[in-house]
Motif scaffolding. Structure first.
Motif, PDB file in Angstrom:
ATOM      1  N   VAL A 104       0.756  -1.239  -0.018  1.00  0.00           N
ATOM      2  CA  VAL A 104      -0.002   0.033   0.138  1.00  0.00           C
ATOM      3  C   VAL A 104       0.868   1.133   0.079  1.00  0.00           C
ATOM      4  CG1 VAL A 104      -1.718   1.270   1.436  1.00  0.00           C
ATOM      5  CG2 VAL A 104      -2.009  -1.134   1.047  1.00  0.00           C
ATOM      6  N   ALA A 105       1.999   1.454   0.693  1.00  0.00           N
ATOM      7  CA  ALA A 105       2.845   2.336   0.865  1.00  0.00           C
ATOM      8  C   ALA A 105       3.546   2.686  -0.485  1.00  0.00           C
ATOM      9  CB  ALA A 105       3.929   2.269   2.042  1.00  0.00           C
ATOM     10  N   GLY A 106       3.813   1.471  -0.910  1.00  0.00           N
ATOM     11  CA  GLY A 106       4.430   1.759  -2.354  1.00  0.00           C
ATOM     12  C   GLY A 106       3.646   2.201  -3.501  1.00  0.00           C
ATOM     13  N   PHE A 107       2.445   1.741  -3.395  1.00  0.00           N
ATOM     14  CA  PHE A 107       1.593   2.036  -4.424  1.00  0.00           C
ATOM     15  C   PHE A 107       1.110   3.690  -4.266  1.00  0.00           C
ATOM     16  CE2 PHE A 107      -3.166   3.046  -5.222  1.00  0.00           C
ATOM     17  CZ  PHE A 107      -3.244   2.519  -6.552  1.00  0.00           C
ATOM     18  N   VAL A 108       0.922   3.917  -2.982  1.00  0.00           N
ATOM     19  CA  VAL A 108       0.568   5.452  -2.683  1.00  0.00           C
ATOM     20  C   VAL A 108       1.424   6.389  -3.264  1.00  0.00           C
ATOM     21  CG1 VAL A 108       0.072   7.260  -1.047  1.00  0.00           C
ATOM     22  CG2 VAL A 108      -1.374   5.042  -0.950  1.00  0.00           C
ATOM     23  N   GLN A 109       2.777   6.180  -2.979  1.00  0.00           N
ATOM     24  CA  GLN A 109       3.961   6.815  -3.339  1.00  0.00           C
ATOM     25  C   GLN A 109       4.041   7.104  -4.853  1.00  0.00           C
ATOM     26  OE1 GLN A 109       7.520   5.703  -1.133  1.00  0.00           O
ATOM     27  NE2 GLN A 109       6.724   5.786   0.702  1.00  0.00           N
ATOM     28  N   GLY A 110       3.741   5.700  -5.580  1.00  0.00           N
ATOM     29  CA  GLY A 110       4.195   5.736  -6.842  1.00  0.00           C
ATOM     30  C   GLY A 110       2.931   6.510  -7.714  1.00  0.00           C
ATOM     31  N   THR A 111       1.703   6.338  -7.194  1.00  0.00           N
ATOM     32  CA  THR A 111       0.567   7.315  -7.699  1.00  0.00           C
ATOM     33  C   THR A 111       0.711   8.740  -7.297  1.00  0.00           C
ATOM     34  OG1 THR A 111      -0.803   6.610  -5.986  1.00  0.00           O
ATOM     35  CG2 THR A 111      -1.023   5.067  -7.832  1.00  0.00           C
ATOM     36  N   ALA A 112       1.520   9.062  -6.181  1.00  0.00           N
ATOM     37  CA  ALA A 112       1.447  10.481  -6.059  1.00  0.00           C
ATOM     38  C   ALA A 112       2.574  11.099  -6.783  1.00  0.00           C
ATOM     39  CB  ALA A 112       1.977  10.596  -4.538  1.00  0.00           C
ATOM     40  N   VAL A 113       3.682  10.244  -7.101  1.00  0.00           N
ATOM     41  CA  VAL A 113       4.765  10.943  -8.004  1.00  0.00           C
ATOM     42  C   VAL A 113       4.195  11.014  -9.427  1.00  0.00           C
ATOM     43  CG1 VAL A 113       6.934  10.355  -9.065  1.00  0.00           C
ATOM     44  CG2 VAL A 113       6.613  10.220  -6.624  1.00  0.00           C
ATOM     45  N   GLY A 114       3.210  10.191  -9.660  1.00  0.00           N
ATOM     46  CA  GLY A 114       2.619  10.113 -11.175  1.00  0.00           C
ATOM     47  C   GLY A 114       1.596  11.189 -11.154  1.00  0.00           C
ATOM     48  N   ALA A 115       1.111  11.616 -10.301  1.00  0.00           N
ATOM     49  CA  ALA A 115       0.146  12.639 -10.358  1.00  0.00           C
ATOM     50  C   ALA A 115       0.906  13.823 -10.368  1.00  0.00           C
ATOM     51  CB  ALA A 115      -0.737  12.694  -8.993  1.00  0.00           C
ATOM     52  N   LEU A 116       2.088  14.037  -9.664  1.00  0.00           N
ATOM     53  CA  LEU A 116       2.747  15.421  -9.687  1.00  0.00           C
ATOM     54  C   LEU A 116       3.393  15.399 -10.870  1.00  0.00           C
ATOM     55  CD1 LEU A 116       4.583  15.153  -6.169  1.00  0.00           C
ATOM     56  CD2 LEU A 116       3.006  16.733  -6.913  1.00  0.00           C
ATOM     57  N   VAL A 117       3.903  14.475 -11.579  1.00  0.00           N
ATOM     58  CA  VAL A 117       4.580  14.291 -12.967  1.00  0.00           C
ATOM     59  C   VAL A 117       3.395  14.930 -14.086  1.00  0.00           C
ATOM     60  CG1 VAL A 117       5.875  12.993 -14.734  1.00  0.00           C
ATOM     61  CG2 VAL A 117       6.384  12.886 -12.466  1.00  0.00           C
ATOM     62  N   GLU A 118       2.181  14.236 -14.018  1.00  0.00           N
ATOM     63  CA  GLU A 118       1.258  14.408 -14.895  1.00  0.00           C
ATOM     64  C   GLU A 118       0.589  16.054 -14.791  1.00  0.00           C
ATOM     65  OE1 GLU A 118      -2.480  12.197 -16.678  1.00  0.00           O
ATOM     66  OE2 GLU A 118      -2.160  11.860 -14.607  1.00  0.00           O
ATOM     67  N   GLY A 119       0.624  16.464 -13.412  1.00  0.00           N
ATOM     68  CA  GLY A 119       0.094  17.627 -13.205  1.00  0.00           C
ATOM     69  C   GLY A 119      -1.409  17.489 -12.455  1.00  0.00           C
ATOM     70  N   LEU A 120      -1.368  18.645 -11.402  1.00  0.00           N
ATOM     71  CA  LEU A 120      -2.621  18.683 -10.623  1.00  0.00           C
ATOM     72  C   LEU A 120      -3.493  19.774 -11.282  1.00  0.00           C
ATOM     73  CD1 LEU A 120      -0.918  18.021  -7.233  1.00  0.00           C
ATOM     74  CD2 LEU A 120      -2.145  16.444  -8.560  1.00  0.00           C
ATOM     75  N   LEU A 135      -5.543  10.364  -8.940  1.00  0.00           N
ATOM     76  CA  LEU A 135      -5.580   8.863  -9.249  1.00  0.00           C
ATOM     77  C   LEU A 135      -5.996   9.117 -11.080  1.00  0.00           C
ATOM     78  CD1 LEU A 135      -4.922   5.981  -8.350  1.00  0.00           C
ATOM     79  CD2 LEU A 135      -7.371   5.811  -7.944  1.00  0.00           C
ATOM     80  N   SER A 136      -4.864   8.656 -11.734  1.00  0.00           N
ATOM     81  CA  SER A 136      -5.145   8.572 -13.270  1.00  0.00           C
ATOM     82  C   SER A 136      -4.564   7.389 -13.761  1.00  0.00           C
ATOM     83  CB  SER A 136      -4.660   9.926 -13.636  1.00  0.00           C
ATOM     84  OG  SER A 136      -3.314   9.831 -13.683  1.00  0.00           O
ATOM     85  N   PRO A 137      -4.650   7.007 -14.939  1.00  0.00           N
ATOM     86  CA  PRO A 137      -3.896   5.793 -15.756  1.00  0.00           C
ATOM     87  C   PRO A 137      -2.414   6.180 -15.646  1.00  0.00           C
ATOM     88  CG  PRO A 137      -5.965   6.608 -16.753  1.00  0.00           C
ATOM     89  CD  PRO A 137      -5.900   7.368 -15.874  1.00  0.00           C
ATOM     90  N   PHE A 138      -1.907   7.359 -15.858  1.00  0.00           N
ATOM     91  CA  PHE A 138      -0.613   7.584 -15.512  1.00  0.00           C
ATOM     92  C   PHE A 138       0.081   7.344 -14.419  1.00  0.00           C
ATOM     93  CE2 PHE A 138       2.932  10.172 -15.192  1.00  0.00           C
ATOM     94  CZ  PHE A 138       4.116   9.799 -16.209  1.00  0.00           C
ATOM     95  N   ALA A 139      -0.661   7.968 -13.378  1.00  0.00           N
ATOM     96  CA  ALA A 139      -0.209   7.562 -12.134  1.00  0.00           C
ATOM     97  C   ALA A 139      -0.005   6.140 -11.675  1.00  0.00           C
ATOM     98  CB  ALA A 139      -0.960   8.404 -10.919  1.00  0.00           C
ATOM     99  N   LEU A 140      -1.071   5.421 -12.108  1.00  0.00           N
ATOM    100  CA  LEU A 140      -1.266   4.172 -11.937  1.00  0.00           C
ATOM    101  C   LEU A 140      -0.039   3.280 -12.562  1.00  0.00           C
ATOM    102  CD1 LEU A 140      -5.037   3.334 -12.050  1.00  0.00           C
ATOM    103  CD2 LEU A 140      -3.595   3.232 -10.035  1.00  0.00           C
ATOM    104  N   LEU A 141       0.292   3.499 -13.696  1.00  0.00           N
ATOM    105  CA  LEU A 141       1.613   3.117 -14.434  1.00  0.00           C
ATOM    106  C   LEU A 141       2.965   3.489 -13.768  1.00  0.00           C
ATOM    107  CD1 LEU A 141       2.500   1.815 -17.239  1.00  0.00           C
ATOM    108  CD2 LEU A 141       2.669   4.215 -18.221  1.00  0.00           C
ATOM    109  N   LEU A 142       2.819   4.765 -13.439  1.00  0.00           N
ATOM    110  CA  LEU A 142       4.019   4.964 -12.655  1.00  0.00           C
ATOM    111  C   LEU A 142       4.169   4.069 -11.455  1.00  0.00           C
ATOM    112  CD1 LEU A 142       6.465   6.677 -13.005  1.00  0.00           C
ATOM    113  CD2 LEU A 142       5.439   8.369 -11.646  1.00  0.00           C
TER     114      LEU A 142
END
Length: 158
Positions: A104-120, A135-142
């Motif tokens: 869960v911690a890894g998933f949340v950290q990965g999606t948060a970084v993905g959301a930051l890279v994609e833009g909020l 939460l977006s497809p890109f964030a899930l991919l990251l």
């Protein structure tokens, strides 16, 4: 997963260990450093708050839900890590808690970084994206690529 170190990868791979000896070796490998890795998360948040309070406030409002979930997962990981050695009959419960908290911690950290890279979604200096805007497809991919790198870096050579 950058600030939480290789111990997340060990936690993610923990259920795949073939026996108790392998699990003990995995925990022994991260035992000297795992507390320090969570400390980096606190230090990064403190520096962000001190140096850029407006950015901190905006990001916190965007990531309330995932940060609460991540903190709960990190607490579960820590409790499971410590109690596993003291438990006999309930060791499987603590093993599940350690692995689940890591996932869960890894998933949340990965999606948060993905959301930051994609833009909020930010307008006039305030987050307007909603509770699940991060939460977006890109964030899930990251997040998935973060899992792959964490498990690859933590897997035994050979």
């Amino acid at each position: 997963m950058t600030l939480d170190g290789f111990d997340l990868g060990v936690g993610i791979l923990f259920p795949l260990a073939p026996d108790e000896t392998a699990r003990r070796h995995m925990l022994a490998a991260i035992s000297p450093v795992w507390d320090g890795n969570e400390t980096w998360l606190v230090i990064a948040a403190s520096i962000l708050f001190g140096a850029f309070p407006l950015v901190y406030a905006t990001l916190l409002s965007a990531f309330y839900l995932p940060l609460i979930v991540m903190l709960a997962a990190l607490i579960l990981r820590g409790v499971a890590f410590e109690f596993r050695y003291k438990s006999g009959r309930l060791r499987i419960l603590w093993d599940i808690g350690f692995a689940g908290g890591s996932i869960v911690a890894g998933f949340v950290q990965g999606t948060a970084v993905g959301a930051l890279v994609e833009g909020l979604a930010i307008q006039n200096g305030q987050y307007v994206g909603g509770a699940m805007g991060w939460l977006s497809p890109f964030a899930l991919l990251l997040a998935a690529s973060g899992f792959a790198s964490a498990t690859h870096c933590s897997a035994p050579a050979g």
